[in-house]
Scaffold this active site. Structure first.
Site, PDB file in Angstrom:
ATOM      1  N   HIS A  52      -3.001   9.046  -6.730  1.00  0.00           N
ATOM      2  CA  HIS A  52      -3.277   9.153  -5.349  1.00  0.00           C
ATOM      3  C   HIS A  52      -2.034  10.226  -4.839  1.00  0.00           C
ATOM      4  O   HIS A  52      -1.309  10.266  -4.045  1.00  0.00           O
ATOM      5  CB  HIS A  52      -3.023   7.917  -4.172  1.00  0.00           C
ATOM      6  CG  HIS A  52      -3.952   6.632  -4.873  1.00  0.00           C
ATOM      7  ND1 HIS A  52      -4.905   5.941  -3.982  1.00  0.00           N
ATOM      8  CD2 HIS A  52      -5.481   7.399  -6.023  1.00  0.00           C
ATOM      9  CE1 HIS A  52      -5.665   5.183  -4.603  1.00  0.00           C
ATOM     10  NE2 HIS A  52      -6.317   6.179  -5.483  1.00  0.00           N
ATOM     11  N   TYR A  53      -1.490  10.873  -5.235  1.00  0.00           N
ATOM     12  CA  TYR A  53      -0.381  11.939  -5.276  1.00  0.00           C
ATOM     13  C   TYR A  53      -0.962  13.257  -4.100  1.00  0.00           C
ATOM     14  O   TYR A  53      -2.098  13.324  -4.329  1.00  0.00           O
ATOM     15  CB  TYR A  53       0.348  12.798  -6.582  1.00  0.00           C
ATOM     16  CG  TYR A  53      -0.395  13.483  -7.742  1.00  0.00           C
ATOM     17  CD1 TYR A  53      -0.972  14.223  -7.448  1.00  0.00           C
ATOM     18  CD2 TYR A  53      -1.088  11.969  -8.557  1.00  0.00           C
ATOM     19  CE1 TYR A  53      -2.353  15.356  -8.330  1.00  0.00           C
ATOM     20  CE2 TYR A  53      -1.415  13.219  -9.477  1.00  0.00           C
ATOM     21  CZ  TYR A  53      -2.711  14.966  -9.470  1.00  0.00           C
ATOM     22  OH  TYR A  53      -3.617  14.994  -9.841  1.00  0.00           O
TER      23      TYR A  53
END
Length: 581
Positions: free
Chosen positions: A515-516
């Site tokens: 989820h960067y």
């Protein structure tokens, strides 16, 4: 006044519109407008050129094609016909495939955490764990989006690819355990982001078949849409001669044979290039095109179009920590279905069967990467940290996970935010190369405190009565912690001892949940309409613009954003007039 003729006219126009839409839309996977880039002409012209056929890009292309000619360029291939993508039971395989044409491209952050970026039509939604959950009302309000249009855009996405998952034994025990330990209330099944425990949506249907963002192209007007696969864009072209600010003109892209093609914007001030290459690809391509910190661009031999020091800054990845729980009872194959949304800013999730655990196991570094002084990214593990790990036992356990001889499930926590931020740097001028990325996991104390509280909650769930049927008698939580500590989960330094604090556990066993975000922040790189500041006819619309990850899992909001901004762009193009969904 007789209104009957007017009503008849309106109905007829609506029917004609519906017939036109149906005759100009196609069903997945048989899209006639999706082609290999080798079929592209040398030069072409479009109203909109979208770089990146991912989670946002597919929604954008489908929406903009309502009233404009759209070119969508995707560096990867098609998700259709790939069983590893489509079948929930095979979720793990593509994430670990090192092939240079695989749907997921592996990278290792400078923090020593193993990660992946999508390289396929549909983007991350084609290779992720499939959980579908909206952003909170507070998030939408903070960002400043129009909530009515946001909700319409979510619903547009959900009509194609959001489903209610079957919550079976393991997930039910996890759900009841969360409620028992105080993650309340239980909110049932909902896409909404609400404190407590809930069952969220999934992009896997009842047959375990994935529906990625590529399916949103079913909304596209086929006569006005062109999608080229295996089309790699090395740079955006600008006109910066005698202009107050550079103007985007078009792009160069290479096909699978290395042949170069050029795509240009048609004349018209409303025509634009939109960068939707994700939180790694979008800042990387801006830099490769000459927009970024001037000193860094010059070091790479790139002509500076705009000195923009904020490109690549503010990179963040929500750290994930987990415990694997071996089970004496059979468990179903499930990815993320239930989530505990806590008041202390941590999300608790679970997966069972071999798929999610296998995804982690297959992505673990090889023995020589961990136990040699150097990795290919010059990240080294000190000798005094290597010796205590029993490598043969560690990899025997990993093989048992992969082979399915050990049943069980993974309970994980992901912190919100996060507060800790890093940066992205170019390593070369080759768009196929991964840039250097530093996320600075747990640099900020508040992130670490949230992880500790999340792990404390996981331990309580494991010890809860509803979860007891999935626990081996005599296997303590400390045994589970020791098992995780002794696995080569990353390339970070290890601090092995008979007992380990949760603080050290969080630091030593940190992983990614993919989820960067960041690198092209609103207000820093783009304005509130996602237009790149300092240049004209260029936007960035994807997760690189986020300051924090929306909701428990971001894919729903990234797809929504593609639709949302597509609608806003068309409204500006058409002078405020735009058709309804």
């Amino acid at each position: 006044m007789n209104t009957q003729p007017r009503r008849i006219t309106v109905v007829l126009l609506a029917m004609i519109s519906m017939l036109y839409r149906s005759s100009n839309s196609e069903e997945a996977p048989s899209f006639s407008f999706v082609k290999q880039a080798t079929q592209a002409p040398p030069v072409m012209f479009y109203d909109y050129i979208i770089i990146g056929g991912g989670t946002a890009g597919c929604a954008l292309a489908a929406t903009l094609s309502q009233s404009a000619n759209v070119l969508l360029l995707e560096r990867g291939g098609s998700p259709y016909g790939n069983r590893n993508i489509e079948n929930i039971a095979l979720f793990a395989i593509d994430l670990a495939d090192p092939n240079p044409t695989s749907p997921a491209q592996r990278f290792i952050s400078e923090d020593g955490v193993i990660n992946a970026r999508a390289r396929v039509l549909g983007g991350g939604s084609a290779v992720n764990a499939g959980f579908y959950s909206r952003a909170s009302h507070a998030y939408i309000e903070k960002v400043g989006w129009d909530e009515a249009l946001v909700n319409q855009s979510y619903e547009w996405v959900e009509r194609k690819l959001a489903f209610q998952p079957p919550v079976l034994q393991f997930q039910s025990a996890f759900r009841d355990g969360l409620v028992e330990v105080g993650v309340e209330p239980y909110n049932g099944f909902t896409y909404d982001h609400i404190y407590g425990t809930k069952v969220g949506g999934t992009i896997f249907d009842s047959h375990g078949h994935r529906h990625s963002a590529a399916d949103l192209l079913e909304y596209a007007y086929s006569m006005r849409t062109t999608v080229y696969l295996h089309a790699t864009v090395p740079k955006i072209l600008f006109d910066n001669q005698k202009l107050k600010k550079p103007k985007a003109l078009g792009v160069i892209f290479s096909d699978a044979l290395g042949i170069k093609h050029k795509a240009f914007l048609r004349a018209g001030v409303k025509n634009e290039i939109i960068l939707s290459a994700g939180a790694i690809g979008s800042p990387q391509l801006l830099m490769l095109s000459g927009i970024g910190p001037a000193s860094e661009l010059q070091f790479q031999g790139i002509d500076v179009v705009l000195d923009q020091p904020f490109v690549g800054q503010g990179m963040a990845d929500n750290p994930m920590n987990a415990l694997f729980v071996p089970s004496p009872s059979p468990v179903e194959t499930s990815l993320i279905q239930v989530v505990g949304i806590t008041q202390f800013k941590t999300y608790i999730e679970a997966a069972s069967g071999s798929n999610f655990a296998t995804a982690l196991a297959l992505n673990l570094p090889e023995a020589h990467e961990i136990f040699s002084p150097q990795t290919n990214q010059s990240y080294h593990v000190p000798n005094d940290q290597k010796l205590p790990i029993d490598i043969s036992n560690a990899y025997a356990f990993i093989n048992s996970l992969i082979n399915g001889t050990i049943a069980g499930g993974l309970i994980l926590e992901k912190i919100t935010g996060p507060h800790s931020k890093g940066y992205l740097r170019l390593k070369s001028s080759d768009p196929q190369d991964n840039p250097s990325v530093t996320f600075n996991y747990f640099q900020e104390p508040e992130d670490l405190l949230r992880c500790i509280k999340g792990m404390e909650t996981i331990i309580k769930v494991i010890d809860s009565k509803p979860f007891s049927r999935f626990r081996y008698p005599g296997m303590t939580v400390q045994d589970l912690i020791s098992m995780m500590v002794n696995l080569p989960l990353n390339l970070r330094q290890r601090h092995l001892s008979d007992t380990i604090s949760l603080e050290q556990f969080c630091k030593d066993t940190v992983m990614t949940i993919w989820h960067y975000h960041g690198g092209c922040h609103v207000g820093k790189v783009v304005d509130k309409e996602y237009q790149v500041m300092g240049v004209s006819r260029l936007r960035v619309i994807d997760g690189s613009t986020f300051y924090e990850s929306p909701g428990t899992n971001p894919q729903a909001t990234v797809m929504m954003l593609g639709r949302y901004m597509g609608r806003r762009i068309l409204k500006g193009r058409l002078g405020g007039k735009i058709g309804k969904d």
